[in-house]
Design a protein around this motif. Sequence first.
Motif, PDB file in Angstrom:
ATOM      1  N   VAL A 244       0.749  -1.177  -0.153  1.00 33.72           N
ATOM      2  CA  VAL A 244      -0.013  -0.161   0.149  1.00 33.72           C
ATOM      3  C   VAL A 244       1.029   1.321  -0.115  1.00 33.72           C
TER       4      VAL A 244
ATOM      5  N   ALA B  51     -10.264  -2.253  -2.315  1.00 35.81           N
ATOM      6  CA  ALA B  51      -9.376  -1.799  -3.697  1.00 35.81           C
ATOM      7  C   ALA B  51      -8.347  -2.422  -3.758  1.00 35.81           C
ATOM      8  N   ILE B  52      -7.501  -3.350  -2.916  1.00 34.73           N
ATOM      9  CA  ILE B  52      -6.423  -4.267  -2.935  1.00 34.73           C
ATOM     10  C   ILE B  52      -6.945  -5.402  -4.076  1.00 34.73           C
TER      11      ILE B  52
ATOM     12  N   SER C 150      -7.480  -4.518  -7.227  1.00 37.21           N
ATOM     13  CA  SER C 150      -6.212  -4.105  -8.001  1.00 37.21           C
ATOM     14  C   SER C 150      -5.501  -5.454  -8.348  1.00 37.21           C
ATOM     15  N   ARG C 151      -5.634  -6.458  -7.483  1.00 37.80           N
ATOM     16  CA  ARG C 151      -5.045  -7.792  -7.608  1.00 37.80           C
ATOM     17  C   ARG C 151      -5.646  -8.734  -8.678  1.00 37.80           C
TER      18      ARG C 151
ATOM     19  N   LEU D  46      -1.902  -1.047  -6.522  1.00 37.67           N
ATOM     20  CA  LEU D  46      -2.890  -0.338  -6.018  1.00 37.67           C
ATOM     21  C   LEU D  46      -2.846   1.102  -6.582  1.00 37.67           C
TER      22      LEU D  46
ATOM     23  N   THR E 259      -8.778   3.518  -8.281  1.00 33.08           N
ATOM     24  CA  THR E 259      -9.285   2.183  -7.821  1.00 33.08           C
ATOM     25  C   THR E 259      -9.584   2.536  -6.287  1.00 33.08           C
ATOM     26  N   LEU E 260      -8.797   3.328  -5.559  1.00 32.42           N
ATOM     27  CA  LEU E 260      -9.048   3.278  -4.133  1.00 32.42           C
ATOM     28  C   LEU E 260     -10.386   4.432  -3.951  1.00 32.42           C
TER      29      LEU E 260
END
Length: 381
Positions: free
Chosen positions: A265, A310-311, A314-315, A322, A326-327
């Motif tokens: 992060v 969010a993680i 992204s993954r 990240l 996306t956050l």
Amino acid sequence: MATSTVAATSDDKLRLPAEEKYAEELKYLASVDKGQKPFSWRLSPRMIRTFILGATPADKLDRPIAQKFFGDTSLVERAIVTLASDRGLLLIGDPGTGKSWLAELLAAALCGNSTHVVQGTAGTTEDHIKYSWNVAMVIASGQSHDSLIPSPIMTAMKRGEIGRFEELTRCGSDVQDALISILSEKYVSIPELRTGDNVVFAKPGFSMIATANSRDRGVNDLSTALKRRFNFVTIPIVTNKKSEKEIVLFRTRELMARNQIQLDVPPTLLDILLQTFADLRETAANASNEDQKLESSLSTAEQIGVLEDAILHSRFFGSQELGADTLARSVVGTLVRRVPEDVSIMNKFWHAVVEPGAKKKKDKSWESFTDGGKNALASFK
């Protein structure tokens, strides 16, 4: 910041209880614990505090002990002292302040079992906190100890362990009143069984930890009699950014480890998340009425949920890194629950607070965050 030590793993458990997760820490602390232990406690009060709040150099331990609850030391100490008394412990606070997590840690450290839990709902009955019957066995051979199904609370009484009651104020008055005799008399009568064998007494070490959502006040207020059986410990919302940052990172890393995902992060994005929630709370505090506030409690737990979302996005669907956009989508997607009410509130916040703040910072991450939020809000139209 100290990282968590996962001492137990299991392929068939989605989530390990604290006593299994931190089994190595608990075993080590018990081996070096020379303090006085009340009742049948596995650790002394001082060592329980160390387990929950983490070890310091002054403790002179041979291994690190991770901090698991980020809160005032005096608050944790009062909770521990309460459990050594005749009173139950009631943890009260806003949603997402860590009440259940603290209750689980306390039970794990005191008796090595945090799973004697009753979840309070509008449908919870007296049977859930006392006992019920195996109907098939009763029909076949009548009511007996063999056909009796003890509640988690009764099981905790028999073993001299901690019973937990989640969301106490969500239950009706009849259920709450049933706790009074358990907390004061420390036994449960079973009138269906023959005299002389119809009382279950609590063993030394038994106590109750209940939690209550402060936003549920007025739903089912506790009676004065029940309040007298509890010591109240209020868990405040974390407003210190450093503490909140530690909590978010600690819990997010644990959640990612469960999913076997490794993704860093960026500090800038974590700062953006913390600042956005701080601004949202300030906006809510300045609102003239409830209609101008998001339904979300804007708790630390919700920040963790936003970051986890969010993680994972992204993954699985992003570039493995990240990103600020996306956050932002996760912030909007998590906090907008009422349509169109929350959409309108978030739109005003984004244009009046986030966008001007991003222009002042002149940072690409903030610009990407602003645009990502706008796009997410536009999808509700």
